[in-house]
Design a protein around this motif. Sequence first.
Motif, PDB file in Angstrom:
ATOM      1  N   ASP A  25      81.774  65.388  14.879  1.00 53.29           N
ATOM      2  CA  ASP A  25      82.019  64.815  13.551  1.00 53.29           C
ATOM      3  C   ASP A  25      82.541  63.379  13.626  1.00 53.29           C
ATOM      4  N   LEU A  26      83.257  63.079  14.712  1.00 49.26           N
ATOM      5  CA  LEU A  26      83.921  61.787  14.806  1.00 49.26           C
ATOM      6  C   LEU A  26      84.108  61.414  16.276  1.00 49.26           C
ATOM      7  N   LYS A  51      78.101  57.503  13.207  1.00 53.30           N
ATOM      8  CA  LYS A  51      79.224  58.446  13.160  1.00 53.30           C
ATOM      9  C   LYS A  51      80.543  57.670  13.021  1.00 53.30           C
ATOM     10  N   PRO A  52      81.495  58.190  12.246  1.00 56.34           N
ATOM     11  CA  PRO A  52      82.800  57.525  12.128  1.00 56.34           C
ATOM     12  C   PRO A  52      83.445  57.361  13.496  1.00 56.34           C
ATOM     13  N   GLY A  80      82.875  52.344   8.631  1.00 56.88           N
ATOM     14  CA  GLY A  80      83.045  53.612   9.337  1.00 56.88           C
ATOM     15  C   GLY A  80      83.989  53.554  10.510  1.00 56.88           C
ATOM     16  N   LEU A 105      87.462  61.851   7.461  1.00 55.34           N
ATOM     17  CA  LEU A 105      86.400  62.827   7.207  1.00 55.34           C
ATOM     18  C   LEU A 105      86.744  63.669   5.981  1.00 55.34           C
ATOM     19  N   HIS A 107      85.009  64.783   3.631  1.00 53.92           N
ATOM     20  CA  HIS A 107      84.004  65.819   3.344  1.00 53.92           C
ATOM     21  C   HIS A 107      84.173  67.045   4.235  1.00 53.92           C
ATOM     22  N   ARG A 108      85.019  66.936   5.284  1.00 49.90           N
ATOM     23  CA  ARG A 108      85.248  68.060   6.192  1.00 49.90           C
ATOM     24  C   ARG A 108      86.596  68.734   5.916  1.00 49.90           C
ATOM     25  N   ARG A 109      87.249  68.376   4.815  1.00 46.54           N
ATOM     26  CA  ARG A 109      88.575  68.926   4.513  1.00 46.54           C
ATOM     27  C   ARG A 109      88.530  70.455   4.445  1.00 46.54           C
ATOM     28  N   ILE A 113      86.997  70.531  12.694  1.00 44.64           N
ATOM     29  CA  ILE A 113      86.550  69.179  13.046  1.00 44.64           C
ATOM     30  C   ILE A 113      86.427  69.078  14.555  1.00 44.64           C
ATOM     31  N   ALA A 115      85.912  66.357  17.484  1.00 45.14           N
ATOM     32  CA  ALA A 115      85.959  64.929  17.802  1.00 45.14           C
ATOM     33  C   ALA A 115      85.733  64.727  19.291  1.00 45.14           C
TER      34      ALA A 115
END
Length: 318
Positions: A25-26, A51-52, A80, A105, A107-109, A113, A115
């Motif tokens: 995700d990150l 990607k962030p 980003g 992130l 939207h991933r709350r 996650i 990373a």
Amino acid sequence: MPIQWFPGHMHQARLEMQAILPKVDLVIEVLDARIPYSSENPLLAELRGDKPCLKVLAKSDLADEAMTETWLSHFEQTVGVRAHAVTTDDVPTIRKLKQIAIRMLPHRRGQKINAMIVGIPNVGKSTIINFLAGRKIAKTGNTPAVTKHQQRVTIGDGFALLDTPGMLWPNVHNVNSGFRLALLGSVKETAMDYAEVGFFAAGFLGAHYPDRLAERYNLESIPTTELEIIEAIGRKRGCLGKMNLVDIDRASRILVTEVRSGGLGLLTLETPETMEEEKVKTAAAIAAKAEATKAKDAQRKKRFRDKQRAQRKSREME
């Protein structure tokens, strides 16, 4: 001194990173605050796409504070990307990195996650992982390439880190970046020449931090050339051999070691402006080398064709 240090495990790490990135995700990239550009892996920028990315400037306690702020602002101009500076002994600040990453992130709350944490050798990545996890997970050491394999580390709140081996890229085309990486210990000793790196350090410090050299080595004035600076340091530190000549290697090692340890004070070896200039020069040098290689190949092919024609003509005359 082009750096070409790419052990087999680093090549494997690149392949593994490329395979796992779609599931990440990150990306958390750990940089050396003293060389934020030179410690930034161009392969990662190519592989991570949009990607962030959280850029962590480690060892900021050894870097010029004002320049660290300049670099943080510079990185955050990219969409980003967030940037944050940490020191190896400031545990609360390091532990805040998890929450910063989570906020990147939204939207991933409430979801898990994943990373990926990456960084060049000897940048302090393993120390950061251990503080985030609250326990010793990753091996630490003051030499490059301590981490050899990927490992997954859960650090709470549904947040997992994928640790990767410290990775340099196959060729550091920017010669100055190569010297900076070697000077700060990101390259193994077997891949560098202490005298060359010492000369680079002497030239940089003489131009940008002459007062630090004068104070550290009790010099009344700063010599004008890199060799003279190294010789002056050698004489002050007793690095003398036969016929009272300075042992250049020993004197260079002293300077390199003290730069790494912070003995010459807080240093930042590059600015965003100088890096833009070096990027242009490096691109021009790469293009010129490619053109020279192309011309050399054309000449070789021409000689081969000329030889073939001569052989055919010789056979026709028989």
